[in-house]
Design an enzyme around this catalytic site. Structure first.
Site, PDB file in Angstrom:
ATOM      1  CD  GLN A   1      -2.758  -0.127   2.583  1.00 14.65           C
ATOM      2  OE1 GLN A   1      -3.678   0.622   2.256  1.00 14.65           O
ATOM      3  NE2 GLN A   1      -2.406  -0.320   3.825  1.00 14.65           N
TER       4      GLN A   1
ATOM      5  N   GLY B   1       8.828   0.472   7.954  1.00 15.22           N
ATOM      6  CA  GLY B   1       8.162  -0.748   8.419  1.00 15.22           C
ATOM      7  C   GLY B   1       8.233  -0.877   9.931  1.00 15.22           C
ATOM      8  CG  ASN B   2       5.237   0.389  12.410  1.00 14.24           C
ATOM      9  OD1 ASN B   2       6.040   1.209  12.829  1.00 14.24           O
ATOM     10  ND2 ASN B   2       4.040   0.710  11.931  1.00 14.24           N
TER      11      ASN B   2
ATOM     12  CG  ASP C   1       4.292   9.351  14.745  1.00 25.16           C
ATOM     13  OD1 ASP C   1       3.265   8.675  14.865  1.00 25.16           O
ATOM     14  OD2 ASP C   1       5.394   8.861  14.422  1.00 25.16           O
TER      15      ASP C   1
ATOM     16  CG  HIS D   1       5.925   5.104  14.520  1.00 25.40           C
ATOM     17  ND1 HIS D   1       5.082   6.168  14.290  1.00 25.40           N
ATOM     18  CD2 HIS D   1       5.396   4.073  13.831  1.00 25.40           C
ATOM     19  CE1 HIS D   1       4.108   5.788  13.499  1.00 25.40           C
ATOM     20  NE2 HIS D   1       4.262   4.514  13.212  1.00 25.40           N
TER      21      HIS D   1
HETATM   22  N1  NAD Z   1       6.529   4.595  10.544  1.00 23.39           N
HETATM   23  C1  NAD Z   1       5.290   4.918  10.201  1.00 23.39           C
HETATM   24  O1  NAD Z   1       4.848   6.050  10.463  1.00 23.39           O
HETATM   25  C2  NAD Z   1       4.375   3.945   9.473  1.00 23.39           C
HETATM   26  C3  NAD Z   1       3.133   4.399   9.000  1.00 23.39           C
HETATM   27  C4  NAD Z   1       2.305   3.508   8.311  1.00 23.39           C
HETATM   28  C5  NAD Z   1       2.694   2.193   8.138  1.00 23.39           C
HETATM   29  N2  NAD Z   1       3.893   1.782   8.623  1.00 23.39           N
HETATM   30  C6  NAD Z   1       4.363   0.414   8.435  1.00 23.39           C
HETATM   31  O2  NAD Z   1       4.844   0.264   7.095  1.00 23.39           O
HETATM   32  C7  NAD Z   1       4.837  -1.106   6.731  1.00 23.39           C
HETATM   33  C8  NAD Z   1       4.243  -1.302   5.350  1.00 23.39           C
HETATM   34  O3  NAD Z   1       2.883  -0.936   5.345  1.00 23.39           O
HETATM   35  P1  NAD Z   1       1.953  -1.218   4.064  1.00 23.39           P
HETATM   36  O4  NAD Z   1       0.638  -0.677   4.405  1.00 23.39           O
HETATM   37  O5  NAD Z   1       2.628  -0.768   2.820  1.00 23.39           O
HETATM   38  O6  NAD Z   1       1.890  -2.804   4.092  1.00 23.39           O
HETATM   39  P2  NAD Z   1       1.484  -3.802   2.914  1.00 23.39           P
HETATM   40  O7  NAD Z   1       1.213  -5.130   3.546  1.00 23.39           O
HETATM   41  O8  NAD Z   1       0.474  -3.200   2.021  1.00 23.39           O
HETATM   42  O9  NAD Z   1       2.824  -3.923   2.084  1.00 23.39           O
HETATM   43  C9  NAD Z   1       3.972  -4.508   2.611  1.00 23.39           C
HETATM   44  C10 NAD Z   1       4.725  -5.079   1.432  1.00 23.39           C
HETATM   45  O10 NAD Z   1       5.975  -5.511   1.913  1.00 23.39           O
HETATM   46  C11 NAD Z   1       6.292  -6.697   1.232  1.00 23.39           C
HETATM   47  N3  NAD Z   1       7.317  -7.406   1.998  1.00 23.39           N
HETATM   48  C12 NAD Z   1       7.163  -8.186   3.089  1.00 23.39           C
HETATM   49  N4  NAD Z   1       8.348  -8.666   3.471  1.00 23.39           N
HETATM   50  C13 NAD Z   1       9.265  -8.152   2.635  1.00 23.39           C
HETATM   51  C14 NAD Z   1      10.669  -8.312   2.520  1.00 23.39           C
HETATM   52  N5  NAD Z   1      11.356  -9.101   3.357  1.00 23.39           N
HETATM   53  N6  NAD Z   1      11.300  -7.658   1.524  1.00 23.39           N
HETATM   54  C15 NAD Z   1      10.618  -6.883   0.678  1.00 23.39           C
HETATM   55  N7  NAD Z   1       9.286  -6.727   0.715  1.00 23.39           N
HETATM   56  C16 NAD Z   1       8.620  -7.357   1.693  1.00 23.39           C
HETATM   57  C17 NAD Z   1       4.966  -7.435   1.105  1.00 23.39           C
HETATM   58  O11 NAD Z   1       5.007  -8.401   0.067  1.00 23.39           O
HETATM   59  C18 NAD Z   1       4.032  -6.288   0.797  1.00 23.39           C
HETATM   60  O12 NAD Z   1       3.910  -6.067  -0.608  1.00 23.39           O
HETATM   61  C19 NAD Z   1       4.093  -1.802   7.864  1.00 23.39           C
HETATM   62  O13 NAD Z   1       5.035  -2.331   8.776  1.00 23.39           O
HETATM   63  C20 NAD Z   1       3.334  -0.677   8.530  1.00 23.39           C
HETATM   64  O14 NAD Z   1       3.011  -0.973   9.867  1.00 23.39           O
HETATM   65  C21 NAD Z   1       4.732   2.629   9.284  1.00 23.39           C
HETATM   66  O1  LMR Z   2      -0.077   2.353  13.737  1.00 18.76           O
HETATM   67  C1  LMR Z   2       0.225   1.539  12.875  1.00 18.76           C
HETATM   68  O2  LMR Z   2       0.383   0.335  13.089  1.00 18.76           O
HETATM   69  C2  LMR Z   2       0.434   2.015  11.463  1.00 18.76           C
HETATM   70  C3  LMR Z   2       1.369   3.146  11.395  1.00 18.76           C
HETATM   71  O3  LMR Z   2       2.528   2.966  12.141  1.00 18.76           O
HETATM   72  C4  LMR Z   2       0.730   4.445  11.683  1.00 18.76           C
HETATM   73  O4  LMR Z   2       1.204   5.170  12.560  1.00 18.76           O
HETATM   74  O5  LMR Z   2      -0.245   4.787  11.002  1.00 18.76           O
END
Ligand code: NAD
Ligand code: LMR
Length: 328
Positions: free
Chosen positions: A15, A130-131, A159, A187
Site C-alpha cells: 500500500q 516498516g514497523n 506523527d 513510533h
Molecule cells: N513509521 C510509520 O509512520 C508507518 C506508518 C504507516 C505504516 N507503517 C508500516 O509500514 C509497513 C508497510 O505498510 P503497508 O501498508 O505498505 O503494508 P502492505 O502489507 O500493504 O505492504 C507490505 C509489502 O511488503 C512486502 N514485503 C514483506 N516482506 C518483505 C521483505 N522481506 N522484503 C521486501 N518486501 C517485503 C509485502 O510483500 C508487501 O507487498 C508496515 O510495517 C506498517 O506498519 C509505518
Molecule cells: O499504527 C500503525 O500500526 C500504522 C502506522 O505505524 C501508523 O502510525 O499509522
C-alpha cells in the site's frame, strides 16, 4: 542530465509503496533536477504486482525516471543504493501492538542491513518505515558496522505531521504557522508529542498547553493513537499519509529544514537528553549539509520528562527483546 540517484524501496508492491513510488518518480522527494533510478525489492509473491506498478510508472512518462529494477534479492536491490526506504514488513492488524511484530519483522531487517553494509553507495541514507520502525532501524544499523549509524533513521514524520494538523485545528491557524513541534521516543502509542517549545502563529505553544484537559485527554492521545484510529476506520494502516511523510523526511534530509523550524526523526542516540546510546529514538531535529542534527538544550519539565522516559523505556524493552532473540 545528472547521474541518477539510486532509490531502493522495499515492499514496493504494498500500500505505501503504491502511494510512494509515483511521487519519488515525479521529483517530489529529491527535487525537480534529480533523476532517479528505482530499485524495487519484494518477496517473490510480490514481484508480479511490483511489475504491474512498474508498468504504470512507465505509463506516466516521468522525465526524471531513469529506470526501474525489480528484484526479490536484497543484495541486488541495495547494490549501489543512495537512498533506501525500508517499507516492506507485515503491517499491524486490528488488535495487534507493534511489540507483536518484533519477531515477525525483526528477521527481515537484519539481512537487509547486511546487504546495505556490503553493497550500498558510500553516501547511503536509510529510512525505516516498516514497523516497529525504531527497533527495525536498530536491527538494520547493527548489521551494517561499516555504515555510519547516523545514516539509519526511523520514521516519526507522520506523527509529527499529525501533531501539526491537530494543533492547527485547535488554534484555528494554517499548519504553515505551527513550528517547532517535537515527537519524542518511539513510533508507538507511547510517543510523546511535545508542544511546549512550539510556536503557534507567533504565540508560544505553552498557551495551548494551559488547557490541560485538551493536552492530556485529546492532543497527546489523538496523535499517539492515530495509527490505530486509521486502521479502525480504513481497515488498513495509513498508506498515503505514511508515503507523504517518507517523502518529507528524505526531502528535508537532503535539502535541509527551514530556518527557525525543526522536525522529528528517529535517530541513533548518542546519549542526547539522557536516552541510552544506541537506541533509535525520535528527537527534535534540524537538517543541514545533508545530515540530521538533534536540537539540544531544550528545557524539559517534569510533565515532558515523565512521558519521554516512558517511551524510552519501551524502546529499551524492545531492544532487550530483539537482543534475546539474537536479532542484534
Ligand atoms: N513509521 C510509520 O509512520 C508507518 C506508518 C504507516 C505504516 N507503517 C508500516 O509500514 C509497513 C508497510 O505498510 P503497508 O501498508 O505498505 O503494508 P502492505 O502489507 O500493504 O505492504 C507490505 C509489502 O511488503 C512486502 N514485503 C514483506 N516482506 C518483505 C521483505 N522481506 N522484503 C521486501 N518486501 C517485503 C509485502 O510483500 C508487501 O507487498 C508496515 O510495517 C506498517 O506498519 C509505518
Ligand atoms: O499504527 C500503525 O500500526 C500504522 C502506522 O505505524 C501508523 O502510525 O499509522
Amino acid at each position: 542530465m545528472r547521474t541518477p540517484v539510486n532509490v531502493t524501496v522495499t515492499g514496493a508492491a504494498g500500500q505505501i509503496g503504491y502511494a510512494l513510488l509515483f511521487r519519488i518518480a515525479s521529483g517530489a522527494m529529491l527535487g525537480p533536477d534529480t533523476p532517479v533510478r528505482l530499485k524495487l525489492l519484494e518477496i517473490p509473491q510480490g514481484v508480479k504486482a511490483a511489475e504491474g506498478t512498474a508498468m504504470e510508472l512507465d505509463d506516466c512518462a516521468f522525465p526524471l525516471l531513469a529506470g526501474i529494477d525489480i528484484d526479490d534479492d536484497a543484495t541486488r536491490a541495495f547494490d549501489g543504493t543512495n537512498v533506501a526506504l525500508l517499507v516492506g514488513a507485515r503491517p499491524r492488524g486490528p488488535g495487534m501492538e507493534r511489540a507483536d511484530l518484533l519477531e515477525a519483522n525483526g528477521g527481515i531487517f537484519g539481512p537487509q542491513g547486511t546487504a546495505i553494509n556490503d553493497g550500498a553507495a558510500d553516501d547511503v541514507r536509510v529510512l525505516v518505515v516498516g514497523n516497529p520502525a525504531n527497533t527495525n532501524a536498530l536491527i538494520a544499523s547493527s548489521h551494517a558496522p561499516d555504515v555510519p549509524d547516523d545514516r539509519f533513521t526511523a520514521m516519526t514524520r507522520l506523527d509529527h505531521n499529525r501533531a501539526l494538523s491537530q494543533v492547527a485545528h485547535k488554534a484555528g491557524v494554517p499548519v504553515s504557522e505551527v513550528r517547532r513541534l517535537t515527537i519524542w521516543g518511539n513510533h508507538s502509542a507511547t510517543q510523546y508529542p511535545d508542544l511546549f517549545h512550539a510556536d503557534v502563529a507567533g504565540s508560544p505553544g505553552g498557551t495551548l498547553t494551559a488547557d490541560t484537559a485538551w493536552l492530556t485527554d485529546d492532543f497527546i492521545p489523538t496523535v499517539a493513537k492515530r495509527g490505530a484510529a486509521i486502521i479502525d476506520a480504513r481497515g488498513a494502516s495509513s498508506a498515503a499519509s505514511a508515503a507523504n511523510a517518507a517523502i518529507d523526511h528524505v526531502h528535508d534530509w537532503v535539502h535541509g529544514t527551514p530556518a527557525g523550524d525543526w522536525t522529528s526523526a528517529g535517530l541513533v542516540s548518542h546519549g542526547e537528553y539522557g536516552v541510552p546510546e544506541g537506541l533509535v529514538c525520535s528527537y527534535p531535529v534540524t537538517s543541514s549539509d545533508g545530515a540530521w542534527h538533534v536540537v539540544e538544550d531544550l528545557e524539559l519539565d517534569a510533565f515532558s520528562r515523565e512521558r519521554i522516559d516512558a517511551s524510552v523505556a519501551e524502546l529499551v524493552a524492545e531492544r532487550d527483546t530483539v537482543r534475546s532473540l539474537g536479532l542484534v
